[in-house]
Design a protein around this motif. Sequence first.
Motif, PDB file in Angstrom:
ATOM      1  N   ALA A  79       0.830  -1.211   0.000  1.00  0.00           N
ATOM      2  CA  ALA A  79       0.000   0.000   0.000  1.00  0.00           C
ATOM      3  C   ALA A  79       0.861   1.256   0.000  1.00  0.00           C
ATOM      4  N   VAL A  80       1.913   1.261   0.802  1.00  0.00           N
ATOM      5  CA  VAL A  80       2.813   2.420   0.855  1.00  0.00           C
ATOM      6  C   VAL A  80       3.498   2.619  -0.495  1.00  0.00           C
ATOM      7  N   LEU A  81       4.006   1.539  -1.069  1.00  0.00           N
ATOM      8  CA  LEU A  81       4.714   1.661  -2.352  1.00  0.00           C
ATOM      9  C   LEU A  81       3.772   2.059  -3.482  1.00  0.00           C
ATOM     10  N   GLN A  82       2.556   1.550  -3.472  1.00  0.00           N
ATOM     11  CA  GLN A  82       1.587   1.948  -4.499  1.00  0.00           C
ATOM     12  C   GLN A  82       1.248   3.424  -4.394  1.00  0.00           C
ATOM     13  N   SER A  83       1.155   3.929  -3.170  1.00  0.00           N
ATOM     14  CA  SER A  83       0.819   5.344  -2.995  1.00  0.00           C
ATOM     15  C   SER A  83       1.963   6.259  -3.417  1.00  0.00           C
ATOM     16  N   ALA A  84       3.183   5.734  -3.436  1.00  0.00           N
ATOM     17  CA  ALA A  84       4.350   6.536  -3.812  1.00  0.00           C
ATOM     18  C   ALA A  84       4.842   6.217  -5.217  1.00  0.00           C
ATOM     19  N   ALA A  85       4.127   5.383  -5.942  1.00  0.00           N
ATOM     20  CA  ALA A  85       4.593   4.942  -7.264  1.00  0.00           C
ATOM     21  C   ALA A  85       4.862   6.117  -8.203  1.00  0.00           C
ATOM     22  N   HIS A  86       4.108   7.189  -8.060  1.00  0.00           N
ATOM     23  CA  HIS A  86       4.270   8.340  -8.964  1.00  0.00           C
ATOM     24  C   HIS A  86       5.572   9.115  -8.735  1.00  0.00           C
ATOM     25  N   VAL A  87       6.257   8.860  -7.628  1.00  0.00           N
ATOM     26  CA  VAL A  87       7.532   9.549  -7.379  1.00  0.00           C
ATOM     27  C   VAL A  87       8.732   8.600  -7.377  1.00  0.00           C
ATOM     28  N   LEU A  88       8.493   7.308  -7.475  1.00  0.00           N
ATOM     29  CA  LEU A  88       9.602   6.346  -7.463  1.00  0.00           C
ATOM     30  C   LEU A  88      10.281   6.294  -8.827  1.00  0.00           C
ATOM     31  N   GLN A  89      11.597   6.361  -8.814  1.00  0.00           N
ATOM     32  CA  GLN A  89      12.364   6.176 -10.042  1.00  0.00           C
ATOM     33  C   GLN A  89      12.224   4.735 -10.507  1.00  0.00           C
ATOM     34  N   PRO A  90      12.264   4.510 -11.814  1.00  0.00           N
ATOM     35  CA  PRO A  90      12.303   3.121 -12.276  1.00  0.00           C
ATOM     36  C   PRO A  90      13.539   2.429 -11.683  1.00  0.00           C
ATOM     37  N   GLY A  91      13.358   1.260 -11.146  1.00  0.00           N
ATOM     38  CA  GLY A  91      14.470   0.531 -10.552  1.00  0.00           C
ATOM     39  C   GLY A  91      14.888   1.033  -9.187  1.00  0.00           C
ATOM     40  N   ALA A  92      14.052   1.829  -8.531  1.00  0.00           N
ATOM     41  CA  ALA A  92      14.389   2.329  -7.194  1.00  0.00           C
ATOM     42  C   ALA A  92      14.646   1.156  -6.253  1.00  0.00           C
ATOM     43  N   GLU A  93      15.634   1.330  -5.374  1.00  0.00           N
ATOM     44  CA  GLU A  93      15.931   0.301  -4.377  1.00  0.00           C
ATOM     45  C   GLU A  93      14.925   0.418  -3.236  1.00  0.00           C
ATOM     46  N   VAL A  94      14.279  -0.696  -2.910  1.00  0.00           N
ATOM     47  CA  VAL A  94      13.296  -0.725  -1.826  1.00  0.00           C
ATOM     48  C   VAL A  94      13.745  -1.800  -0.838  1.00  0.00           C
ATOM     49  N   THR A  95      14.202  -1.351   0.331  1.00  0.00           N
ATOM     50  CA  THR A  95      14.817  -2.230   1.321  1.00  0.00           C
ATOM     51  C   THR A  95      13.881  -2.478   2.492  1.00  0.00           C
ATOM     52  N   LEU A  96      13.883  -3.705   2.978  1.00  0.00           N
ATOM     53  CA  LEU A  96      13.116  -4.090   4.156  1.00  0.00           C
ATOM     54  C   LEU A  96      14.078  -4.626   5.202  1.00  0.00           C
ATOM     55  N   SER A 110       6.354 -12.935  -0.373  1.00  0.00           N
ATOM     56  CA  SER A 110       5.238 -11.983  -0.358  1.00  0.00           C
ATOM     57  C   SER A 110       5.736 -10.543  -0.355  1.00  0.00           C
ATOM     58  N   PHE A 111       6.807 -10.283   0.382  1.00  0.00           N
ATOM     59  CA  PHE A 111       7.374  -8.932   0.382  1.00  0.00           C
ATOM     60  C   PHE A 111       7.976  -8.592  -0.979  1.00  0.00           C
ATOM     61  N   LYS A 112       8.585  -9.558  -1.629  1.00  0.00           N
ATOM     62  CA  LYS A 112       9.117  -9.325  -2.974  1.00  0.00           C
ATOM     63  C   LYS A 112       7.973  -8.963  -3.919  1.00  0.00           C
ATOM     64  N   ALA A 113       6.871  -9.686  -3.829  1.00  0.00           N
ATOM     65  CA  ALA A 113       5.697  -9.388  -4.663  1.00  0.00           C
ATOM     66  C   ALA A 113       5.135  -8.004  -4.346  1.00  0.00           C
ATOM     67  N   ALA A 114       5.305  -7.556  -3.103  1.00  0.00           N
ATOM     68  CA  ALA A 114       4.818  -6.232  -2.700  1.00  0.00           C
ATOM     69  C   ALA A 114       5.716  -5.102  -3.212  1.00  0.00           C
ATOM     70  N   GLY A 115       6.940  -5.434  -3.657  1.00  0.00           N
ATOM     71  CA  GLY A 115       7.836  -4.418  -4.201  1.00  0.00           C
ATOM     72  C   GLY A 115       9.196  -4.317  -3.551  1.00  0.00           C
ATOM     73  N   ILE A 116       9.475  -5.137  -2.545  1.00  0.00           N
ATOM     74  CA  ILE A 116      10.784  -5.111  -1.890  1.00  0.00           C
ATOM     75  C   ILE A 116      11.831  -5.679  -2.850  1.00  0.00           C
ATOM     76  N   THR A 117      12.951  -4.965  -2.976  1.00  0.00           N
ATOM     77  CA  THR A 117      14.037  -5.416  -3.868  1.00  0.00           C
ATOM     78  C   THR A 117      15.286  -5.822  -3.101  1.00  0.00           C
ATOM     79  N   ARG A 118      15.324  -5.523  -1.792  1.00  0.00           N
ATOM     80  CA  ARG A 118      16.543  -5.789  -1.015  1.00  0.00           C
ATOM     81  C   ARG A 118      16.167  -6.030   0.439  1.00  0.00           C
ATOM     82  N   LEU A 119      16.824  -6.988   1.077  1.00  0.00           N
ATOM     83  CA  LEU A 119      16.645  -7.234   2.504  1.00  0.00           C
ATOM     84  C   LEU A 119      17.861  -6.740   3.265  1.00  0.00           C
ATOM     85  N   SER A 120      17.628  -6.162   4.429  1.00  0.00           N
ATOM     86  CA  SER A 120      18.702  -5.782   5.346  1.00  0.00           C
ATOM     87  C   SER A 120      18.518  -6.628   6.587  1.00  0.00           C
ATOM     88  N   VAL A 121      19.437  -7.601   6.776  1.00  0.00           N
ATOM     89  CA  VAL A 121      19.275  -8.518   7.920  1.00  0.00           C
ATOM     90  C   VAL A 121      20.264  -8.221   9.020  1.00  0.00           C
TER      91      VAL A 121
END
Length: 121
Positions: A79-96, A110-121
């Motif tokens: 939901a957060v990423l969809q609401s910000a889609a209009h300002v996200l650069q193509p290929g933006a890094e999205v870390t969880l 499921s997080f990858k499907a939601a738009g996460i591209t990177r994990l920080s463990v």
Amino acid sequence: MDFLSPPPPFFFFFVFLVWSSDFNKYVRRDVDYGRFAAALVRELGTALQLVRADAPRDVSSVFFGGGTPSLAPPQLVAAVLQSAAHVLQPGAEVTLEANPSSSSASSYSSFKAAGITRLSV
């Protein structure tokens, strides 16, 4: 490349989600995630309007952190990423930020499907 010109502005946002199994012992079990996501999306919309008022910027990075946000539902992240889609650069890094001991492979999918591209463990 023009080395004398300033670099383009680096613009990112940090979504602070306090879902922690380690230090927050007072997490309610009956959280209305839909209501929480709606409030978070409204807040993000307001913040983006204020920041973008002086000059349009593209967001190159998003970080979900603050206390094991991988315990939040992936739908909240989506939901957060969809609401910000209009300002996200193509290929933006999205870390969880994630704790491997409190997450599963299926939740990461499921997080990858939601738009996460990177994990920080």
